[in-house]
Design a protein around this motif. Structure first.
Motif, PDB file in Angstrom:
ATOM      1  N   HIS A 175     -40.559  -8.548  19.960  1.00  0.00           N
ATOM      2  CA  HIS A 175     -41.973  -8.288  20.282  1.00  0.00           C
ATOM      3  C   HIS A 175     -42.396  -6.910  19.772  1.00  0.00           C
ATOM      4  CE1 HIS A 175     -45.729  -8.285  22.530  1.00  0.00           C
ATOM      5  NE2 HIS A 175     -45.401  -7.094  22.995  1.00  0.00           N
ATOM      6  N   ASN A 176     -41.579  -5.899  20.090  1.00  0.00           N
ATOM      7  CA  ASN A 176     -41.916  -4.544  19.651  1.00  0.00           C
ATOM      8  C   ASN A 176     -41.870  -4.413  18.132  1.00  0.00           C
ATOM      9  OD1 ASN A 176     -42.344  -3.630  22.237  1.00  0.00           O
ATOM     10  ND2 ASN A 176     -40.243  -2.934  22.527  1.00  0.00           N
ATOM     11  N   MET A 177     -40.880  -5.067  17.516  1.00  0.00           N
ATOM     12  CA  MET A 177     -40.768  -5.009  16.062  1.00  0.00           C
ATOM     13  C   MET A 177     -41.993  -5.618  15.400  1.00  0.00           C
ATOM     14  SD  MET A 177     -38.729  -4.199  13.456  1.00  0.00           S
ATOM     15  CE  MET A 177     -36.993  -4.284  13.913  1.00  0.00           C
ATOM     16  N   ARG A 178     -42.437  -6.785  15.890  1.00  0.00           N
ATOM     17  CA  ARG A 178     -43.612  -7.426  15.295  1.00  0.00           C
ATOM     18  C   ARG A 178     -44.845  -6.535  15.429  1.00  0.00           C
ATOM     19  NH1 ARG A 178     -41.423 -12.253  17.559  1.00  0.00           N
ATOM     20  NH2 ARG A 178     -42.727 -11.971  19.413  1.00  0.00           N
ATOM     21  N   ASN A 179     -45.023  -5.944  16.618  1.00  0.00           N
ATOM     22  CA  ASN A 179     -46.201  -5.091  16.827  1.00  0.00           C
ATOM     23  C   ASN A 179     -46.176  -3.863  15.911  1.00  0.00           C
ATOM     24  OD1 ASN A 179     -47.182  -6.821  18.738  1.00  0.00           O
ATOM     25  ND2 ASN A 179     -46.507  -5.621  20.499  1.00  0.00           N
TER      26      ASN A 179
END
Length: 375
Positions: free
Chosen positions: A176-180
């Motif tokens: 999730h953090n990587m995509r954001n």
């Protein structure tokens, strides 16, 4: 007198015969005890404990090790229904759904099955169930009518479940953090790419491409997480339509690529719909990393052993370190791949009881998927 002597001889003969039978029974009992000890040793080494249940679902046997794990002594469980160890009605229904096929003569393996301990907490187990047949019936003559119960061999899976749950949470948070964050980087890099020129624009393009690669990596990681615990559940499927859809999608996304297909109109294999994900990963990898322009060839053959799908490209080949990871199926600090696409293909194909092979040469790379023949 002769009559009395004859009777005495008969009586001595009877005693001798009885003693012989008694000794044979004693020897047989010792032999059975030795076999039982060996059997218990194998069970203890392979499983935490063992249950046996009758056709009514009541415990007829519980191994002594059940006390350490669930808190019940074998005597407390014998005669009780299986529901005494199940935390709720839904679990009872699930238990019978898994038990019924065993009474039809099948073997069954259930993972992460919940059991309630005597003290109250729920633990999770892997349970293997096999039918118990009437001992008086020869093995080659047994039918389901001769099944008198079920043996359940149980292994503690609580720590594994907790560990995998933690890993799953960490993976979701990281993805999730990587995509954001990568979305932000990609957006700003795209803006810079449009405003700059020359070498600076090339650097912005490099940033954007690198961020896109990391986003692809998170998507592959998500699919790996989805497929990692899947059982085969194979059935005969005509994969020709699946292959046709995959190739059509490839031509749409990579119009510059030359794609040729050599396959029969009908190709039936024992497989699963998730094969389509593996096929897409293979052909997409061939188009992305092929030559300029990419040339992708898909050959499908049906043999006595099963179905062979070979995808060839005209690229520089798979880096040796990527092939090492696939061959060993283990990553170490010194052996690791940059992408997860090949891992995903490997994971899916092996979950389908298939085989994956990669060969690289001067003219490109061939990824071969072998699927088992239909039963």
């Amino acid at each position: 007198m002769l009559g009395d002597a004859g009777a005495q001889v008969v009586r001595l003969s009877d005693v001798t015969q009885t003693e012989r039978q008694r000794r044979q029974l004693a020897e047989r009992e010792i032999e059975l005890n030795e076999q039982n000890e060996l059997y218990r040793g194998v069970i203890d080494a392979s499983f935490g404990f063992v249950f046996r249940i009758d056709e009514q679902g009541r415990f007829t046997f519980a191994s002594p090790s059940v006390a350490e794990f669930l808190g019940y002594s074998p005597a407390e469980l014998e005669g009780e229904p299986v529901s005494v160890l199940l935390p709720n009605e839904a679990t009872v229904e699930r238990a019978w759904d898994e038990i019924e096929p065993i009474f039809d003569g099948e073997r069954n393996l259930v993972q992460d099955f919940p059991l309630e301990t005597k003290a109250g907490p729920t633990v999770f187990t892997d349970v293997r169930g096999v039918p118990i047949y009437r001992g008086s019936v020869p093995a080659d003559e047994r039918t389901t009518d001769d099944i008198v119960g079920i043996q359940l061999m149980v292994r503690d899976a609580t720590k594994r479940r907790e560990r995998e749950g933690l890993i799953s949470v960490i993976n979701r948070v990281l993805r999730h953090n990587m995509r954001n964050k990568m979305g932000i980087i990609t957006g700003y890099a795209g803006i810079l790419e449009g405003r700059l020129s020359g070498e600076d624009a090339e650097k912005a393009t490099k940033i954007k491409d690198t961020a896109d690669q990391l986003l692809d990596l998170t998507e592959s990681a998500q699919r790996l997480d989805e497929y990692r615990e899947l059982s085969p559940e194979l059935e005969p499927i005509d994969i020709a339509p699946m292959l046709e859809d995959t190739v059509s999608e490839l031509r749409m996304q990579f119009p510059e690529a030359s794609v040729t297909v050599d396959a029969p109109d009908t190709v039936v294999a024992d497989t699963h719909e998730r094969l389509k994900t593996a096929l897409w990963e293979v052909v997409e990898n061939a188009a992305k990393h092929g030559g300029d322009p990419p040339d992708v060839e898909v050959d499908v053959t049906v043999t006595e052993a099963g179905v062979v799908i070979a995808v060839r490209d005209n690229g520089p080949g798979i880096p040796e370190i990527e092939q090492d990871v696939l061959q060993s199926t283990v990553e170490t600090p010194l052996v690791h791949g940059e992408g997860l696409g090949l891992w995903l293909i490997h994971w899916i194909v092996t979950s389908l009881n298939g085989e994956l092979e990669t060969t690289a040469g001067d003219e490109g790379t061939t990824v071969t998927i072998r699927l088992p023949k239909t039963s």
